[in-house]
Scaffold this motif. Structure first.
Motif, short mmCIF file in Angstrom:
data_model
loop_
_atom_site.label_atom_id
_atom_site.label_comp_id
_atom_site.label_asym_id
_atom_site.label_seq_id
_atom_site.Cartn_x
_atom_site.Cartn_y
_atom_site.Cartn_z
N LEU A 157 0.85 -1.18 0.00
CA LEU A 157 0.00 0.00 0.00
C LEU A 157 0.89 1.24 0.00
O LEU A 157 1.70 1.44 0.92
CB LEU A 157 -0.91 -0.02 1.23
N VAL A 158 0.75 2.03 -1.05
CA VAL A 158 1.61 3.20 -1.25
C VAL A 158 0.74 4.46 -1.31
O VAL A 158 -0.29 4.47 -1.99
CB VAL A 158 2.41 3.07 -2.57
N LEU A 159 1.15 5.49 -0.61
CA LEU A 159 0.51 6.80 -0.70
C LEU A 159 1.45 7.72 -1.46
O LEU A 159 2.63 7.85 -1.10
CB LEU A 159 0.23 7.38 0.68
N ALA A 160 0.94 8.36 -2.53
CA ALA A 160 1.78 9.24 -3.35
C ALA A 160 1.08 10.57 -3.56
O ALA A 160 -0.05 10.61 -4.05
CB ALA A 160 2.08 8.58 -4.69
N VAL A 161 1.74 11.66 -3.17
CA VAL A 161 1.18 13.01 -3.33
C VAL A 161 2.29 13.95 -3.76
O VAL A 161 3.46 13.77 -3.41
CB VAL A 161 0.55 13.53 -2.02
N PRO A 162 1.95 14.99 -4.53
CA PRO A 162 2.98 15.95 -4.93
C PRO A 162 3.48 16.81 -3.77
O PRO A 162 4.68 17.14 -3.70
CB PRO A 162 2.27 16.81 -5.98
N VAL A 163 2.59 17.20 -2.85
CA VAL A 163 2.97 18.13 -1.78
C VAL A 163 2.18 17.80 -0.52
O VAL A 163 1.05 17.31 -0.60
CB VAL A 163 2.71 19.59 -2.23
N GLY A 164 2.80 18.05 0.63
CA GLY A 164 2.10 17.76 1.87
C GLY A 164 2.71 18.47 3.06
O GLY A 164 3.89 18.88 3.04
N ALA A 165 1.91 18.65 4.09
CA ALA A 165 2.41 19.18 5.35
C ALA A 165 3.35 18.15 5.98
O ALA A 165 2.99 16.97 6.07
CB ALA A 165 1.25 19.48 6.29
#
Length: 221
Positions: A157-165
């Motif tokens: 299970l992978v979480l991928a986001v361009p930007v985050g806190a």
């Protein structure tokens, strides 16, 4: 550094995921977008990896009077998942939020029917699932989505986001096997501040993107 738009962010994220994937095996990868903003990003990730694209519809439960501030989320028929620390600090309890949960669950069902046309969510058991959104603020929606997916027994299970806190990204490492976030600005404040173009993504765009990818995917992908 800001992203020009969600599509460009997705292209950059896709390249990074390709590099990441070269160091390990992706077994029957599936890209799941959190609609609506995550769909244009995930579409580019899907193209880069040559993986099928679908959606996992989740709804943020916002702070009364400040709906943009997430204090919980709901996915499918799962019970709502709340940020207990936030509820305590704000002097709120779940009973106070029952109408908000009901409203968001109704909207969730509407979107699920519109985006998926009544078809069931794809089987994730034994697959590498990459959950994509356009950014990570409080992490409330991502956390609920990841816990929902974890119960369905994916291989990874992978979480991928361009930007985050930064603090939200750190917390998600306890929920996913891998977390990829391209930028973690210390002065984060809000996802939209890190895009030049952050116009709202509409239902029509979501349906158009999903239909295009489904048409291009081989049966049983």
């Amino acid at each position: 550094m800001r992203f020009p738009d969600r599509r460009t962010a997705g292209q950059e994220l896709g390249l990074r995921l390709m590099e990441w994937a070269s160091d390990g095996e992706l077994f029957r990868p599936l890209v799941l977008a959190l609609p609506r903003g995550g769909v244009p990003v995930a579409a580019e990730v899907s193209r880069a990896l040559g993986a099928p694209l679908d959606v996992l519809v989740a709804r943020k439960i916002g702070l009364p009077g400040r709906p943009e501030t997430g204090i919980g989320a709901v996915v499918g028929d799962d019970p709502p998942l709340f940020d207990r620390r936030a509820l305590t600090m704000l002097g709120l309890d779940e009973d106070r939020l029952v109408p908000d949960v009901a409203r968001e669950r109704e909207e969730l069902r509407r979107r699920a029917l519109l985006y998926r046309g009544g078809t069931s969510t794809p089987d994730v058991e034994g697959r590498t699932v990459i959950l994509v959104d356009d950014g990570l603020a409080t992490g409330a929606t991502a956390r609920a989505a990841l816990r929902h997916l974890r119960r369905l027994d994916p291989a990874r299970l992978v979480l991928a986001v361009p930007v985050g806190a930064p603090e939200a990204v750190a917390e998600m490492r306890a929920e996913a096997d891998d977390v990829l976030c391209l930028r973690q600005p210390p002065d984060f404040r809000a996802v939209g501040l890190w895009y030049d173009d952050f116009d709202q993504v509409g239902d029509d765009e979501v349906v158009e993107v999903l239909n295009a990818h489904r048409a291009a995917s081989p049966p049983g992908a």
